[in-house]
Design an enzyme around this catalytic site. Structure first.
Site, PDB file in Angstrom:
ATOM      1  N   ASP A 151       0.823  -1.217   0.000  1.00 51.46           N
ATOM      2  CA  ASP A 151       0.000   0.000   0.000  1.00 51.46           C
ATOM      3  C   ASP A 151       0.851   1.259   0.000  1.00 51.46           C
ATOM      4  OD1 ASP A 151      -2.319   1.493  -0.063  1.00 51.46           O
ATOM      5  OD2 ASP A 151      -2.706   1.343   2.081  1.00 51.46           O
ATOM      6  N   CYS A 194      -6.408  -2.121  16.669  1.00 48.37           N
ATOM      7  CA  CYS A 194      -6.045  -0.826  16.057  1.00 48.37           C
ATOM      8  C   CYS A 194      -6.006   0.322  17.078  1.00 48.37           C
ATOM      9  CB  CYS A 194      -7.026  -0.447  14.949  1.00 48.37           C
ATOM     10  SG  CYS A 194      -6.940  -1.504  13.501  1.00 48.37           S
TER      11      CYS A 194
HETATM   12 CA    CA Z   1      -4.011   2.781  -0.861  1.00 49.98          CA
END
Ligand code: CA
Length: 760
Positions: free
Chosen positions: A340, A657
């Site tokens: 990413d 998270c």
């Molecule tokens: Ca992305």
């Protein structure tokens, strides 16, 4: 103030440029040739999100400068009454009017001298994607009302051209509004309304066309960029960023070339990703539009292109002919990306002297940690150096700029997954950088990028409308034991602080003349002034990566602290000269001049408390606390028993998270403490409920039962010491809206868990 001859000449140039850009600028803009004489009527606009076509965010205004910036005060503010979601737009100014966007693609227009509202435009988006069925999961029998945004209902602004305001909306429309009235002039769907494409980025103008990209890589959707005739909305061209079905004719030669870098037969069925969701730049002399592309979709290469390949044009910088949309060149920043490391961050055009030669360059400070400099005429690599320590590559080929990515970086080739720096959140994301030609420095709001555990999700099945990540990041399984295995197989990189999951890398060669004593903050976030010629940091200041930067001929840089201060530094040395406490969650600043007076503006805040702040020399407008946004009370609204249920649900779905103590981890915001209270105090539990329900759990929003969401909300209220009572918090919108959040500030450190929301 007195203007030197250089400044006067500049204003002459600006006045000419402005009158050419817009024919409706009105009487406040001088006719060419008279600007130098009548200072009181000087007007300098900011019509494009990145200011100019080269997106420099460098303003030649110098009325506010290092000698007087300490006199800067609040001229006016505007309560935006924004709905839930963060504010990320850079305002623009044209013809005495300031325009900007709020969450949910709302547009506002205010008088740029007073902040008085002139009009607002609401594109009336559906605020949920798949309506819930009785069991709390999406009900396929109900019509969906909008796309599923990956990262909040944000919007990064408008562009002004020829009497129109252009905005891209979350549901994929490009809308041209009349600049005076805010009424729709034309609108087009740039994406399939039944898909999960979104638009959060600002449109740009190239020649007589308006250019728009889209988001959707997290859903594995096929990226593309479209140009429309700015006057009529007629489509001029579309450039896809990854190839479609190879059994059908390709749209162009570039797609045929790109298809050779893909393997297997699944990518085009899912989409492929490579969405241009943020940065563009335009060189009118070269007739080139530049843009960056995001991750391939799904993330792990083994899922989308099983036999490998570079997978063009994911994670690339591309140049296409502005007039035709024809491919001209590409530089693939991260071949085969599966982390990413979107390559969509600010693209800035500049003319630099490198090794004795004048070069037309394009620059990017990437999520992947490197600062790239390319020749923008042909895409040839000039140089790249990492701003912080990174581990995903062992280095770049000095001639081609191709990174050497060792097999040990590919988690789809390592069954235990891999630790890498930076994390998928990256070193520099959408937060705009700026470039000052006088100092030769680029000002990058950056961070260490942290480190992250990546692994293939073995249970992945492609499903339209869902996040199609096929990837686990710091997954629960890791906490339950794989972490130990991971440490055995691929130990965290040197400098990795396992306790908080952050690397402690420092900017290479950085010094910190304006730095606070707390150097530990350097590892988390900093503003770095980077020299693109020498590829070294000139200076850096910790804690300043709140939103974005603007730099000026007054030798200034404006930046933001994570805890909500707007800060002015000297552009050459990084000395802090002024700061003003506003609100956490500041976007990116800009500057303009009306009637000879220079202003600095910035949007900030978020859910319900979003504000637009404008500063000028010697102004001193008081800044009251934001008014409570709803009628209701903070009386007890949940039970201890409910909070106990919520605690269990939180542990299952949220802890990974947001942490055991709700303090937030990395870019995942704290759900307690000062940032949380600054964001939520005075707002309704209904707003918070809707935000959580429509965005969480990350990767599969809207998938818990409604009662589980209210239980988790009750637990958050309990942790924040809101009193419990006899009645449970009910899943009833009207009742939830009557409950007003009122919590203490907590005692977290200044930038702990600061939310940096937005597309990833
Ligand atoms: Ca992305």
């Amino acid at each position: 103030m007195r203007l030197g001859s250089r400044s006067s000449k500049w204003y002459f140039i600006v006045a000419v440029a402005v009158s050419m850009v817009s024919t409706s600028v009105g009487q406040k803009v001088l006719r060419a040739g008279t600007a130098a004489k009548k200072e009181s009527t000087k007007n300098v606009e900011w019509v494009n999100t990145g200011l100019d076509a080269g997106e420099t965010r460098y303003s030649s205004l110098d009325q506010i400068n290092t000698s007087n910036v300490s006199r800067l005060g609040l001229a006016w503010y505007y309560d935006t009454h924004s709905a839930l979601g963060a504010l990320e737009a850079t305002p623009v100014v044209s013809n005495g009017i300031m325009y900007g966007t709020l969450s949910w693609s709302m547009v506002f227009a205010v008088d740029a001298q007073t902040g008085k509202e002139l009009w607002r435009f609401d594109p009336k988006l559906g605020r949920q994607n798949f309506p819930l069925g009785p069991d709390g999961t999406p009900d396929p029998t109900k019509p969906r009302t909008g796309p599923s945004p990956c990262c909040g209902a944000v919007n990064r602004g408008v562009v002004v051209y020829n009497g129109k305001i252009y905005v891209g909306t979350l549901d994929g429309r490009l809308i041209a509004l009349d600049a005076k009235t805010g009424k729709i002039d034309w609108q087009v769907h740039t994406t399939d309304p039944d898909s999960d494409y979104t638009i959060t980025g600002a449109p740009r103008i190239a020649g007589d066309k308006v250019i728009i990209g889209n988001g959707g890589g997290e859903y594995a959707l096929r990226g593309y960029v479209t140009a429309y005739d700015a006057e009529t909305g007629r489509q001029a061209w579309r450039f896809y960023t990854v190839p479609g079905d190879p059994s059908k004719p390709f749209e162009n030669k570039a797609m045929a070339m790109a298809a050779k870098t893909w393997t297997g037969n699944v990518w085009y069925k899912m989409g492929g990703g490579a969405n241009a969701w943020d940065a563009f730049a335009y060189d009118p002399d070269l007739d080139l539009v530049y843009f960056g592309t995001g991750n391939g979709g799904p993330y792990p290469q083994i899922v989308r292109s099983p036999e490998g390949g570079d997978n063009l044009f994911i994670c690339s910088i591309l140049a296409v002919r502005a007039s035709t949309g024809e491919y001209v060149w590409h530089y693939q920043v991260v071949p085969s990306d599966e982390w990413d490391y979107d390559s969509v961050q600010s693209l800035i055009l500049a003319n630099l002297n490198i090794d004795g030669k004048a070069r037309k360059v394009i620059m990017q400070a990437s999520k992947d940690g490197y600062f790239y400099v390319l020749d923008r005429t042909n895409g040839k690599f000039i140089s790249a150096v990492p701003i912080v320590k990174v581990t995903w590559t062992t280095g770049l080929d000095p001639k081609t700029g191709r990174p050497n990515i060792p097999a040990s970086s590919f988690y789809d080739r390592n069954s235990a997954g891999v630790w890498l720096t930076p994390s998928g959140g990256g070193v520099h994301n959408w937060h705009p950088m700026s470039f000052n030609p006088n100092t030769g420095l680029a000002y990058v709001p950056a961070g260490s990028g942290g480190s992250e555990w990546f692994a293939v999700d073995p249970s992945f099945k492609f499903k339209e409308g869902n996040f199609n990540w096929a990837q686990l990041r710091n997954p629960p399984t890791m906490i339950n034991g794989i972490r130990a295995m991971a440490k055995q197989n691929t130990p965290p990189p040197p400098g990795m602080n396992e306790a908080d999951g952050e690397a402690v890398a420092r900017p290479a060669g950085a010094t910190s003349p304006g730095a606070a004593a707390n150097t530990s903050a350097l590892g988390r976030s900093f503003l770095v002034a980077w020299d693109p010629v020498t590829q070294k940091a000139a200076w850096s200041v910790p804690g300043l990566n709140g939103g974005g930067t603007v730099t000026t001929a007054g030798n200034l840089v404006f930046a933001e602290s994570n805890d909500g201060h707007l800060v002015a530094l000297s552009a050459d040395k990084g000395s802090k000269l002024w700061e003003f406490k506003l609100i956490p969650g500041l976007a990116s600043p800009m500057t303009y001049m009306i009637d000879g007076k220079q202003y600095v503006s910035i949007l900030g805040g978020g859910t319900g408390n979003g504000r637009l702040f404008t500063f000028a020399l010697d102004a001193n407008t008081p800044l009251p606390a934001p008014a409570a946004s709803a009628h209701g009370s903070s009386a007890p609204a949940y039970t201890e028993e409910q909070a106990t249920r919520g605690k269990a649900a939180y542990a299952q779905s949220c802890t990974v998270c947001h942490g055991d103590t709700l303090a937030g981890i990395g870019e995942n915001p704290a759900l307690t403490g000062s940032t949380f209270s600054a964001t939520w105090n005075g707002h309704s539990a209904g707003d918070l409920f809707e935000l959580i329900r429509t965005t969480m759990p990350k990767g599969s929003p809207n998938t818990l039962k409604p009662d589980v969401y209210t239980d988790i909300l009750a637990y958050i209220m309990q942790v924040n010491k809101m009193p419990a009572g006899q009645d449970e918090l009910k899943n009833d919108p009207a009742a939830l809206d009557r409950v007003i959040i009122s919590v203490g500030n907590g005692d977290l450190p200044r930038d702990a868990g600061q939310a940096r929301p937005g597309p990833r």
